[in-house]
Design an enzyme around this catalytic site. Structure first.
Site, PDB file in Angstrom:
ATOM      1  N   GLU A   1       0.828  -1.215   0.000  1.00 15.18           N
ATOM      2  CA  GLU A   1       0.000   0.000   0.000  1.00 15.18           C
ATOM      3  C   GLU A   1       0.857   1.258   0.000  1.00 15.18           C
ATOM      4  OE1 GLU A   1      -3.042   0.414  -0.616  1.00 15.18           O
ATOM      5  OE2 GLU A   1      -3.582  -1.701  -0.645  1.00 15.18           O
TER       6      GLU A   1
ATOM      7  N   GLN B   1       0.549   6.882  -5.320  1.00 16.04           N
ATOM      8  CA  GLN B   1       1.025   7.704  -6.456  1.00 16.04           C
ATOM      9  C   GLN B   1       1.757   6.896  -7.525  1.00 16.04           C
ATOM     10  OE1 GLN B   1       0.398  11.034  -6.252  1.00 16.04           O
ATOM     11  NE2 GLN B   1      -0.269  11.021  -4.140  1.00 16.04           N
TER      12      GLN B   1
ATOM     13  N   LEU C   1      11.541   4.900  -7.067  1.00 16.37           N
ATOM     14  CA  LEU C   1      10.094   4.871  -6.811  1.00 16.37           C
ATOM     15  C   LEU C   1       9.540   6.268  -6.534  1.00 16.37           C
ATOM     16  CD1 LEU C   1       9.074   1.808  -4.602  1.00 16.37           C
ATOM     17  CD2 LEU C   1       8.077   2.506  -6.761  1.00 16.37           C
TER      18      LEU C   1
ATOM     19  N   CYS D   1     -14.323  -0.217 -14.516  1.00 13.94           N
ATOM     20  CA  CYS D   1     -14.785   1.171 -14.465  1.00 13.94           C
ATOM     21  C   CYS D   1     -13.572   2.077 -14.694  1.00 13.94           C
ATOM     22  CB  CYS D   1     -15.442   1.448 -13.112  1.00 13.94           C
ATOM     23  SG  CYS D   1     -16.436   2.941 -13.113  1.00 13.94           S
TER      24      CYS D   1
ATOM     25  N   TYR E   1      -6.361   6.635   4.313  1.00 15.44           N
ATOM     26  CA  TYR E   1      -6.528   5.622   3.265  1.00 15.44           C
ATOM     27  C   TYR E   1      -5.749   4.338   3.606  1.00 15.44           C
ATOM     28  CZ  TYR E   1      -5.599   2.836  -0.746  1.00 15.44           C
ATOM     29  OH  TYR E   1      -5.460   1.756  -1.554  1.00 15.44           O
TER      30      TYR E   1
ATOM     31  N   ASP F   1      -9.431   5.308  -2.676  1.00 16.91           N
ATOM     32  CA  ASP F   1      -8.382   5.896  -3.512  1.00 16.91           C
ATOM     33  C   ASP F   1      -9.030   6.458  -4.773  1.00 16.91           C
ATOM     34  OD1 ASP F   1      -9.046   3.694  -5.002  1.00 16.91           O
ATOM     35  OD2 ASP F   1      -7.012   2.883  -5.156  1.00 16.91           O
TER      36      ASP F   1
HETATM   37 FE1  SF4 Z   1     -18.581   2.139 -13.777  1.00 16.09          FE
HETATM   38 FE2  SF4 Z   1     -20.151   1.484 -15.861  1.00 16.09          FE
HETATM   39 FE3  SF4 Z   1     -20.088  -0.022 -13.659  1.00 16.09          FE
HETATM   40 FE4  SF4 Z   1     -21.220   2.358 -13.613  1.00 16.09          FE
HETATM   41  S1  SF4 Z   1     -21.871   0.581 -14.822  1.00 16.09           S
HETATM   42  S2  SF4 Z   1     -19.872   1.523 -12.066  1.00 16.09           S
HETATM   43  S3  SF4 Z   1     -19.884   3.521 -14.973  1.00 16.09           S
HETATM   44  S4  SF4 Z   1     -18.389   0.318 -15.100  1.00 16.09           S
END
Ligand code: SF4
Length: 351
Positions: A11, A16, A54, A166, A92, A110
């Site tokens: 972690e 970064q 790093l 996502c 965090y 994060d």
């Molecule tokens: Fe992310 Fe799409 Fe899932 Fe919504 S549906 S959390 S925008 S991947």
């Protein structure tokens, strides 16, 4: 449960920095310091040297201080307040270590998690103002009974969702387990979230550093002050880094000793809060009589040099024309080899 030392170390390294960049460092670190006690007992210089490349060297110094505190206490604290009290551990990291290593019901937030939460709940407020709101919504997700039952798995699943599904520019909503309830997907604004304030442009600073060789193939180095940027790291002697460019005559007054100084190139480097341009001067003398310490050029790869200084070494080594004598050329070839060795361990992280 995973080994707390490994969770904490990864972690800290991942702050970064990308997973791909961290993996070789992490593996080398664990081989060299297999336990938190071994890390605590190691000299700080060894830790800084293993960390070199790093970036964000305050983290390496805190890592060492934290290992010493943990070793003295006989182990990591198992609650968030105890973890937060350790050097280099913020909210965090305390939540990540607490959830993954000790099963504490907490959600570490994060950048990846902020993105998932902003999209899932359709938060259009801009970062960084939106941070507390996103943290509160992440806690709401973490209060789900399944998440409470397995906080470590929930945290890592969130990290993975943010990193692989996502994703920032093109979320793969069709693969997402939360697709049905996602407000941003429904509104067609997933790729726009999270919104954030425009970053101010990084200011530019200027410095001059000096590559001074002696006849035996040693280069003059010095140690930076313990506190502040790159605290305790080794560097070529040089001027302050300031907003106004240095005039050569003005800078050479600050050279470590009188010598036939010649320009050896210009190095650019990006730190988090400013960009730096270094004018490099090089000279060779029979004997160095200046503050600092001498280090064999051939062994520079083992010195705790930050990335910006490795760039300076590479520049000096690659610019044999900066020095004219055969002896100097031989020393520079040694430096070139050292730099190549050093580059194998470096990553593109800005420090
Ligand atoms: Fe992310 Fe799409 Fe899932 Fe919504 S549906 S959390 S925008 S991947």
């Amino acid at each position: 449960m995973p080994e707390p030392y490994h969770v904490w170390l990864s972690e800290i390294m991942l702050q970064q920095t990308t997973v791909a960049a961290v993996i070789p460092y992490y593996e080398r670190f664990v081989r060299r310091f297999p336990t938190v006690a071994a890390l605590a007992a190691a000299p700080l210089d060894d830790v800084l040297s293993a960390w070199a490349g790093l970036g964000y060297y305050a983290r390496a110094r805190n890592l060492h201080a934290c290992a010493q505190a943990v070793a003295a206490a006989g182990g990591f604290p198992r609650d968030l307040a105890g973890l937060r009290a350790l050097p280099g551990i913020g909210d965090y990291t305390a939540r990540a270590v607490g959830a993954i290593a000790f099963g504490v019901a907490a959600v570490p937030v994060d950048g990846n998690v902020e993105r998932v939460v902003a999209r899932l709940f359709g938060v259009t407020d801009r970062l960084p103002v939106a941070k507390p709101k996103l943290r509160g919504l992440a806690d709401r997700l973490g209060a789900d009974p399944d998440a409470v039952a397995r906080p470590g798995d929930f945290a890592q699943a969130l990290f993975d969702l943010g990193a692989t599904v996502c994703t920032p520019a093109a979320p793969r909503c069709a693969l997402c387990p939360w697709m049905a309830g996602c407000a941003a997907r429904r509104g067609g604004i997933a790729a726009e979230l999270p919104r954030r304030d425009a970053k101010p442009e990084r200011p530019l600073r200027h410095g001059v550093h000096f590559w001074l060789l002696d006849a035996a193939g040693n280069v003059l180095l010095r140690r930076r002050p313990e506190s502040g940027l790159l605290g305790g790291m080794t560097e070529l002697p040089g001027t302050d880094w300031r907003a106004v460019p240095w005039d050569a005559d003005e800078a050479l007054v600050l050279a470590p000793m009188p010598a036939a100084w010649r320009r050896a190139g210009q190095v650019r480097h990006g730190f988090t809060h400013f960009a730096l341009t270094i004018e490099l001067f090089a000279a060779r003398v029979e004997r160095v009589a200046a503050e600092g310490f001498l280090h064999p050029v051939e062994e520079l790869h083992a010195a705790a040099l930050p990335s910006v200084m490795r760039k300076c070494v590479a520049m000096a080594a690659g610019n044999a024309a900066a020095l004219s004598s055969r002896g100097a050329d031989m020393s520079l070839r040694g430096a070139d080899m050292s730099v190549r060795k050093a580059k194998r361990g470096s990553n593109p992280v800005h420090e």
